[in-house]
Design an enzyme around this catalytic site. Structure first.
Site, PDB file in Angstrom:
ATOM      1  N   HIS A 160       0.647  -1.216  -0.112  1.00 36.36           N
ATOM      2  CA  HIS A 160       0.101  -0.025  -0.055  1.00 36.36           C
ATOM      3  C   HIS A 160       0.933   1.297  -0.020  1.00 36.36           C
ATOM      4  O   HIS A 160       1.965   1.402   0.170  1.00 36.36           O
ATOM      5  CB  HIS A 160      -0.939   0.107   1.304  1.00 36.36           C
ATOM      6  CG  HIS A 160      -0.250  -0.054   2.507  1.00 36.36           C
ATOM      7  ND1 HIS A 160       0.223   1.144   3.054  1.00 36.36           N
ATOM      8  CD2 HIS A 160      -0.006  -0.968   3.572  1.00 36.36           C
ATOM      9  CE1 HIS A 160       0.800   0.953   4.177  1.00 36.36           C
ATOM     10  NE2 HIS A 160       0.738  -0.605   4.351  1.00 36.36           N
TER      11      HIS A 160
ATOM     12  N   CYS B  58       2.715  -4.546   7.018  1.00 38.41           N
ATOM     13  CA  CYS B  58       2.340  -4.645   5.382  1.00 38.41           C
ATOM     14  C   CYS B  58       3.634  -4.096   4.712  1.00 38.41           C
ATOM     15  O   CYS B  58       4.737  -4.107   5.459  1.00 38.41           O
ATOM     16  CB  CYS B  58       1.121  -3.913   4.998  1.00 38.41           C
ATOM     17  SG  CYS B  58      -0.444  -4.445   5.922  1.00 38.41           S
TER      18      CYS B  58
END
Length: 326
Positions: free
Chosen positions: A285, A301
Site C-alpha cells: 500500500h 504490511c
C-alpha cells in the site's frame, strides 16, 4: 573595523575554518550537472538529477530530495545490477554513462500551477488515528504537499527550488522534478512475479524473462505485524481505500479497543492504493509520509510511496505471484 572583519571572515573561509554557504539550487545548475562536480553531503544538484533519472527508469529512489540516503543507494545498486555493473551503490563514471542513456530530457522543468492544484479542500491531518476517523476525507494538507507528491519530491526541496514562492495561486510558475517522462506501462501479462526483499527494504518487479522491470523502496512489516514468508499472490487492487484499524495489533499510540474506520485520501494510513495479498489483512500500500518509506517506520504490511504503489497497481492483476524473501 568592518574591512578587518570581512578580511578575517574571508581568511576563515579560504582556510576551511568557516565553510562557505552553498550556492542556491537552480534549474540550470541541476540540468547541467554531471560527475565533474562530486555529490555534496547535503542537497546536491547532481544527486537531484540522478534521482530523477532513476525514477524515470523505474529504479525508484523514493522521494526526490537531492540527498544520498539509503533509498538512493539501494536504487543505484539495483540499477547497477540490472545493467551488469558492480553493485556498490556509488555514482561513478560508468554508472553515470548508463544512467544518462536512459533519458535526454531535462531533470527539472517549469510547471504552471493549475486551478485543480489549489482548489482543495486541504485538511490539517491530526496525528492520532482515532481523530483521523472523524474526518470526511484524508486530503492533502496543503498545495505544496499536493505538488510535491505530484512530482515525487520532498516538500523541503520543492521549497528550496522555489524560494519565496506561494504555492496556493493558480498561474504561478514553479520548478519541479521532470518525472513524467517514464517508459510505457508494462501490461500485467508481462509480469512474472513481485519480490519483497526484507533485508534490502525493496520491492522488485520481474518480467517473464527474469529481467527487473522496476524496483521500489519499501518499509516492510513491523514488530506488531511482521511480514510473512514464502509465496503468496495478489487478490485484488483497491484505489482510494478506506482503512480499518484492528485493535488486535495494538499499534503504539492507539488506545482504541474497538475497530474503527478512516476515510479515503492520500493521507489515509494506507495511502492512495491497497494491493490485497493472499495473507489475511496483509497488503502492499501507499503512505501519507513518503519521506519515511524504506526506513524503520511501518505499521505493518509493505509500504511504498503513493506514486510507486499506483504504478505497481497498474502492472499487477489477480493471481500475480508475490514472494517474500529474507
Amino acid at each position: 573595523m568592518k574591512t578587518l572583519m570581512f578580511a578575517a571572515i574571508g581568511t576563515m573561509i579560504a582556510t576551511g575554518v568557516l565553510a562557505a554557504a552553498p550556492e542556491q539550487l537552480s534549474m540550470e545548475a541541476v540540468n547541467a550537472s554531471d560527475l565533474s562536480a562530486k555529490p555534496e553531503k547535503e542537497v546536491s544538484p547532481v544527486m537531484i538529477k540522478a534521482q530523477v533519472l532513476l525514477d524515470r527508469a523505474r529504479f525508484s529512489p523514493g522521494v526526490v530530495d537531492g540527498r544520498n540516503g539509503e533509498n538512493m543507494k539501494n536504487a543505484v545498486k539495483a540499477f547497477e545490477k540490472a545493467k551488469g555493473l558492480k553493485a556498490d551503490g556509488v555514482l561513478d563514471d560508468e554508472l553515470w554513462a548508463k544512467l544518462s542513456e536512459t533519458s535526454s530530457d531535462p531533470a527539472l522543468v517549469e510547471y504552471t500551477i493549475t486551478e485543480d492544484d489549489v482548489k482543495g479542500p486541504f485538511t490539517p491531518i491530526p496525528d492520532k488515528m482515532e481523530e483521523q476517523a472523524d474526518l470526511e476525507r484524508l486530503s492533502y494538507s496543503s498545495p505544496e504537499e499536493l505538488l510535491a507528491e505530484k512530482f515525487h519530491m520532498d516538500v523541503d526541496l520543492l521549497k528550496e527550488l522555489n524560494p519565496e514562492t506561494s504555492f496556493d495561486k493558480a498561474g504561478t510558475t514553479i520548478v519541479v522534478a521532470n518525472v513524467a517522462a517514464q517508459p510505457a506501462e508494462k501490461n500485467s501479462a508481462d509480469i512474472e512475479k513481485i519480490e519483497v526483499v526484507k533485508s534490502e527494504h525493496v520491492v522488485r518487479v520481474l518480467g517473464k524473462d527474469g529481467a527487473v522491470i522496476a524496483v521500489y523502496p519499501a518499509s516492510i512489516g513491523s514488530e506488531e505485524k511482521p511480514a510473512p514468508t514464502g509465496k503468496h499472490e495478489v487478490r485484488a487492487v483497491a484505489r482510494n481505500p478506506n482503512y480499518t484499524y484492528n485493535p488486535d495489533y495494538a499499534f503504539k499510540g492507539v488506545k482504541a479497543k474497538e475497530k474503527f474506520e478512516i476515510k479515503p485520501g492520500p493521507n489515509n494510513p494506507v495511502g492512495s492504493v491497497w494491493i490485497d495479498l493472499s495473507v489475511e489483512t496483509f497488503g502492499i500500500h501507499g503512505t501519507p509520509e513518503p519521506e519515511k518509506v524504506g526506513k524503520a517506520y511501518s505499521n505493518g504490511c509493505v509500504r511504498l510511496t503513493n506514486w510507486d504503489v499506483e504504478e505497481l497497481a497498474g502492472m499487477v492483476k489477480k493471481g500475480t505471484p508475490v514472494v517474500f524473501l529474507e
